[in-house]
Design a protein around this motif. Structure first.
Motif, short mmCIF file in Angstrom:
data_model
loop_
_atom_site.label_atom_id
_atom_site.label_comp_id
_atom_site.label_asym_id
_atom_site.label_seq_id
_atom_site.Cartn_x
_atom_site.Cartn_y
_atom_site.Cartn_z
N ASN A 42 23.60 19.95 -12.07
CA ASN A 42 23.92 18.19 -11.65
C ASN A 42 24.75 18.33 -10.06
O ASN A 42 25.16 17.38 -9.98
N LYS A 43 24.64 19.53 -8.96
CA LYS A 43 25.92 19.41 -7.86
C LYS A 43 25.21 18.05 -7.26
O LYS A 43 24.17 18.51 -6.84
N LYS A 44 26.29 17.19 -6.26
CA LYS A 44 26.06 16.93 -5.51
C LYS A 44 25.82 17.27 -4.45
O LYS A 44 25.49 16.76 -3.55
N GLU A 45 26.57 18.23 -4.35
CA GLU A 45 26.93 18.63 -2.58
C GLU A 45 26.31 19.99 -2.64
O GLU A 45 25.35 20.37 -3.54
N LYS A 46 25.86 20.73 -1.18
CA LYS A 46 25.24 20.92 -1.18
C LYS A 46 25.21 22.45 -1.55
O LYS A 46 26.60 23.69 -1.36
N LYS A 119 14.93 9.87 -8.68
CA LYS A 119 16.28 9.63 -8.73
C LYS A 119 16.77 10.75 -8.80
O LYS A 119 16.93 11.16 -10.23
N ARG A 120 17.67 11.51 -8.30
CA ARG A 120 18.32 12.80 -8.46
C ARG A 120 20.06 12.76 -8.10
O ARG A 120 19.94 11.93 -6.70
N SER A 121 20.95 13.48 -8.95
CA SER A 121 22.06 12.91 -8.06
C SER A 121 22.45 13.79 -6.47
O SER A 121 23.12 13.26 -5.84
N TYR A 122 21.34 14.58 -5.95
CA TYR A 122 21.42 15.86 -4.87
C TYR A 122 20.80 14.92 -3.90
O TYR A 122 20.32 15.25 -2.65
N GLN A 123 19.69 13.75 -3.99
CA GLN A 123 18.62 13.30 -3.20
C GLN A 123 18.38 11.83 -3.57
O GLN A 123 18.23 11.25 -4.74
N LYS A 124 18.04 11.01 -2.25
CA LYS A 124 17.57 9.70 -2.16
C LYS A 124 15.90 10.58 -3.14
O LYS A 124 15.07 10.91 -2.74
#
Length: 157
Positions: A42-46, A119-124
């Motif tokens: 679920n990490k939003k950052e790279k 919809k994903r936490s890490y990308q549009k």
């Protein structure tokens, strides 16, 4: 993913047993992620290189889970190879083209399309049109060209 994979399989005019196997492979394709830390998933950052390596292990983990249960062992190869690429740049084995089981190539397209439009936490999320263009652009390198064509023409068409 499973429904999209099933729709692709039906477009190949396969019998119900074969289509059902693709559907089940689609259901089980990410079973190996059940042992990956939610913090990574679920990490939003790279992701770091180590985290990417951890995510990539999910295909091998899934394979081992399924191979160990007789009832599910028939889906193990489809799960193991669903991130392989026709150009040989996939994982875990770097196999290419027809070396990749067809069920895996179908699940790969279904999985990628679903990931692009969701919809994903890490990308549009992409629009349907943007996802189709991405599949077309990557057909023959990242994705099986015939599977992409069948998906776009017969499933989405």
């Amino acid at each position: 993913v499973a429904q999209i994979a099933l729709d692709i399989a039906k477009s190949f005019c396969w019998d119900w047993d074969r289509c059902n196997k693709v559907f089940r492979a689609g259901i089980l394709h990410d079973i190996g992620k059940t042992v990956i830390s939610p913090d990574i998933l679920n990490k939003k950052e790279k992701l770091s290189p180590a985290e990417i390596g951890e995510i990539r292990r999910h295909t091998i983990i899934g394979y081992n889970i399924l191979k160990g249960v007789e009832e599910y062992s028939q889906y193990a190869d489809a799960v193991l190879y669903h991130h392989e690429r026709p150009d040989g740049k996939g994982y875990p084995s770097g196999i290419r083209g027809d070396e990749i089981p067809l069920f895996s190539r179908i699940v790969a397209v279904a999985d990628a399309y679903e990931a692009m439009i969701s919809k994903r936490s890490y990308q549009k999320s992409k629009t349907n049109e943007e996802a189709i263009e991405e599949l077309k652009r990557c057909a023959g390198t990242q994705f099986d060209k015939e599977v992409v064509e069948v998906f776009i023409d017969k499933v989405l068409g």
